[in-house]
Scaffold this motif. Structure first.
Motif: not given
Length: 87
Positions: A59-63
């Motif tokens: 799960i990648i969270y760009s922020q």
């Protein structure tokens, strides 16, 4: 690389990371490194192998540019994921 057909075909380091995620639910690579005491490069390799085998999800969270890992599921509860990120 041949995709493993069963858990037993995974290398021992990947099995260890998988079992750790099974107990801890969701973790970063740094947390996996700390919990398993495996070298960070070995944890990275294990994560890549498990993602390729569809055993875990990334799960990648760009922020925040964080990558979280958890056991693969057929249905992702986005509400639960948002709650985990806000911690």
């Amino acid at each position: 690389m041949k995709q493993p057909q069963s858990f037993d075909e995974l290398p021992p380091h990947a099995q260890m990371v998988y079992e750790t995620l099974k107990q801890e639910s969701i973790m970063t690579q740094a947390e996996l490194h700390e919990e398993t005491r495996l070298p960070s490069t070995v944890v990275r390799d294990a994560v890549e192998e498990l993602v390729a085998a569809d055993a875990i999800e990334e799960i990648i969270y760009s922020q925040s540019e964080h990558r979280l890992y958890r056991l693969a599921t057929t249905e992702i509860d986005s509400r639960e994921t948002r709650e985990l990120v806000s911690v």
